[in-house]
Design a protein around this motif. Structure first.
Motif, PDB file in Angstrom:
ATOM      1  N   ARG A  38       0.837  -1.202   0.000  1.00  0.00           N
ATOM      2  CA  ARG A  38       0.000   0.000   0.000  1.00  0.00           C
ATOM      3  C   ARG A  38       0.873   1.253   0.000  1.00  0.00           C
ATOM      4  N   VAL A  39       0.286   2.340  -0.457  1.00  0.00           N
ATOM      5  CA  VAL A  39       0.963   3.636  -0.456  1.00  0.00           C
ATOM      6  C   VAL A  39       0.084   4.589   0.339  1.00  0.00           C
ATOM      7  N   ILE A  40       0.681   5.303   1.286  1.00  0.00           N
ATOM      8  CA  ILE A  40      -0.022   6.331   2.052  1.00  0.00           C
ATOM      9  C   ILE A  40       0.555   7.671   1.621  1.00  0.00           C
ATOM     10  N   ALA A  41      -0.323   8.598   1.246  1.00  0.00           N
ATOM     11  CA  ALA A  41       0.117   9.919   0.806  1.00  0.00           C
ATOM     12  C   ALA A  41      -0.766  10.984   1.442  1.00  0.00           C
ATOM     13  N   GLU A  42      -0.170  12.118   1.743  1.00  0.00           N
ATOM     14  CA  GLU A  42      -0.945  13.220   2.306  1.00  0.00           C
ATOM     15  C   GLU A  42      -1.779  13.869   1.209  1.00  0.00           C
ATOM     16  N   ASP A  43      -3.011  14.197   1.529  1.00  0.00           N
ATOM     17  CA  ASP A  43      -3.916  14.895   0.615  1.00  0.00           C
ATOM     18  C   ASP A  43      -3.719  16.397   0.836  1.00  0.00           C
ATOM     19  N   LEU A  44      -2.804  16.974   0.098  1.00  0.00           N
ATOM     20  CA  LEU A  44      -2.449  18.377   0.291  1.00  0.00           C
ATOM     21  C   LEU A  44      -3.562  19.327  -0.144  1.00  0.00           C
ATOM     22  N   ASP A  45      -4.403  18.891  -1.076  1.00  0.00           N
ATOM     23  CA  ASP A  45      -5.473  19.754  -1.578  1.00  0.00           C
ATOM     24  C   ASP A  45      -6.643  19.888  -0.610  1.00  0.00           C
ATOM     25  N   HIS A  46      -6.826  18.914   0.270  1.00  0.00           N
ATOM     26  CA  HIS A  46      -8.003  18.923   1.137  1.00  0.00           C
ATOM     27  C   HIS A  46      -7.685  18.931   2.631  1.00  0.00           C
ATOM     28  N   SER A  47      -6.422  19.074   3.000  1.00  0.00           N
ATOM     29  CA  SER A  47      -6.078  19.161   4.419  1.00  0.00           C
ATOM     30  C   SER A  47      -6.305  20.599   4.861  1.00  0.00           C
ATOM     31  N   GLY A  48      -7.264  20.783   5.725  1.00  0.00           N
ATOM     32  CA  GLY A  48      -7.588  22.122   6.226  1.00  0.00           C
ATOM     33  C   GLY A  48      -7.371  22.156   7.723  1.00  0.00           C
ATOM     34  N   THR A  49      -8.450  21.928   8.465  1.00  0.00           N
ATOM     35  CA  THR A  49      -8.364  21.942   9.917  1.00  0.00           C
ATOM     36  C   THR A  49      -7.710  20.677  10.458  1.00  0.00           C
ATOM     37  N   GLU A  50      -7.662  19.618   9.639  1.00  0.00           N
ATOM     38  CA  GLU A  50      -6.975  18.390  10.026  1.00  0.00           C
ATOM     39  C   GLU A  50      -6.281  17.810   8.795  1.00  0.00           C
ATOM     40  N   GLN A  51      -5.212  17.078   9.022  1.00  0.00           N
ATOM     41  CA  GLN A  51      -4.507  16.462   7.909  1.00  0.00           C
ATOM     42  C   GLN A  51      -5.338  15.314   7.352  1.00  0.00           C
ATOM     43  N   ARG A  52      -5.364  15.237   6.026  1.00  0.00           N
ATOM     44  CA  ARG A  52      -6.077  14.158   5.345  1.00  0.00           C
ATOM     45  C   ARG A  52      -5.095  13.381   4.486  1.00  0.00           C
ATOM     46  N   TYR A  53      -5.432  12.131   4.238  1.00  0.00           N
ATOM     47  CA  TYR A  53      -4.521  11.235   3.544  1.00  0.00           C
ATOM     48  C   TYR A  53      -5.261  10.366   2.535  1.00  0.00           C
ATOM     49  N   PHE A  54      -4.466   9.756   1.658  1.00  0.00           N
ATOM     50  CA  PHE A  54      -4.933   8.726   0.749  1.00  0.00           C
ATOM     51  C   PHE A  54      -4.217   7.439   1.099  1.00  0.00           C
ATOM     52  N   CYS A  55      -4.922   6.335   1.000  1.00  0.00           N
ATOM     53  CA  CYS A  55      -4.313   5.009   1.038  1.00  0.00           C
ATOM     54  C   CYS A  55      -4.631   4.366  -0.303  1.00  0.00           C
ATOM     55  N   PHE A  56      -3.595   3.947  -1.025  1.00  0.00           N
ATOM     56  CA  PHE A  56      -3.757   3.251  -2.295  1.00  0.00           C
ATOM     57  C   PHE A  56      -3.363   1.807  -2.057  1.00  0.00           C
ATOM     58  N   GLY A  57      -4.317   0.890  -2.146  1.00  0.00           N
ATOM     59  CA  GLY A  57      -4.025  -0.510  -1.864  1.00  0.00           C
ATOM     60  C   GLY A  57      -4.901  -1.452  -2.670  1.00  0.00           C
ATOM     61  N   TRP A  58      -4.403  -2.663  -2.853  1.00  0.00           N
ATOM     62  CA  TRP A  58      -5.072  -3.684  -3.647  1.00  0.00           C
ATOM     63  C   TRP A  58      -6.252  -4.267  -2.862  1.00  0.00           C
ATOM     64  N   VAL A  59      -7.448  -4.208  -3.474  1.00  0.00           N
ATOM     65  CA  VAL A  59      -8.660  -4.753  -2.860  1.00  0.00           C
ATOM     66  C   VAL A  59      -9.518  -5.391  -3.949  1.00  0.00           C
ATOM     67  N   GLU A  60      -9.834  -6.651  -3.757  1.00  0.00           N
ATOM     68  CA  GLU A  60     -10.766  -7.361  -4.641  1.00  0.00           C
ATOM     69  C   GLU A  60     -10.483  -7.156  -6.125  1.00  0.00           C
ATOM     70  N   GLY A  61      -9.237  -7.373  -6.522  1.00  0.00           N
ATOM     71  CA  GLY A  61      -8.890  -7.351  -7.937  1.00  0.00           C
ATOM     72  C   GLY A  61      -8.529  -6.010  -8.526  1.00  0.00           C
ATOM     73  N   GLY A  62      -8.410  -4.984  -7.718  1.00  0.00           N
ATOM     74  CA  GLY A  62      -8.038  -3.661  -8.229  1.00  0.00           C
ATOM     75  C   GLY A  62      -7.426  -2.799  -7.152  1.00  0.00           C
ATOM     76  N   VAL A  63      -6.835  -1.687  -7.572  1.00  0.00           N
ATOM     77  CA  VAL A  63      -6.241  -0.746  -6.617  1.00  0.00           C
ATOM     78  C   VAL A  63      -7.317   0.248  -6.193  1.00  0.00           C
ATOM     79  N   MET A  64      -7.589   0.263  -4.904  1.00  0.00           N
ATOM     80  CA  MET A  64      -8.590   1.160  -4.347  1.00  0.00           C
ATOM     81  C   MET A  64      -7.896   2.370  -3.725  1.00  0.00           C
ATOM     82  N   THR A  65      -8.528   3.521  -3.875  1.00  0.00           N
ATOM     83  CA  THR A  65      -8.097   4.744  -3.206  1.00  0.00           C
ATOM     84  C   THR A  65      -9.045   4.987  -2.041  1.00  0.00           C
TER      85      THR A  65
END
Length: 95
Positions: A38-65
């Protein structure tokens, strides 16, 4: 550290909307965090009052965000889907 003992939470109304819009339940989205590549990345476009992130990982035959934040030691999911950008990032990380 994210592992099998991690605790997840979400708003049930947002889960319903996400299932309607993207066809993904947040309970299923949790699986992305357990992909060993999996890849964890900070969501720089939507972090306002709290930090937000993306997790990109393989789920049920595809990469889910999964869009999430940390709240009181829990992973709070607020969006998930099979989006091309997430797949591209996951594949680039493998190289």
């Amino acid at each position: 550290m994210i592992g099998r003992g991690s605790q997840f939470e979400w708003d049930p109304a947002k889960d319903r909307l996400n299932r309607e819009k993207h066809g993904v339940a947040f309970r299923t989205a949790q699986q992305a965090f357990f992909d060993p590549r999996r890849v964890i990345a900070e969501d720089l476009d939507h972090s306002g009052t709290e930090q937000r992130y993306f997790c990109f990982g393989w789920v049920e035959g595809g990469v889910m965000t999964v869009r999430f934040t940390w709240r009181e030691g829990r992973i709070r999911i607020f969006g998930a889907g099979y989006w091309r950008k997430g797949k591209t990032i996951h594949e680039q990380q493998e190289r």
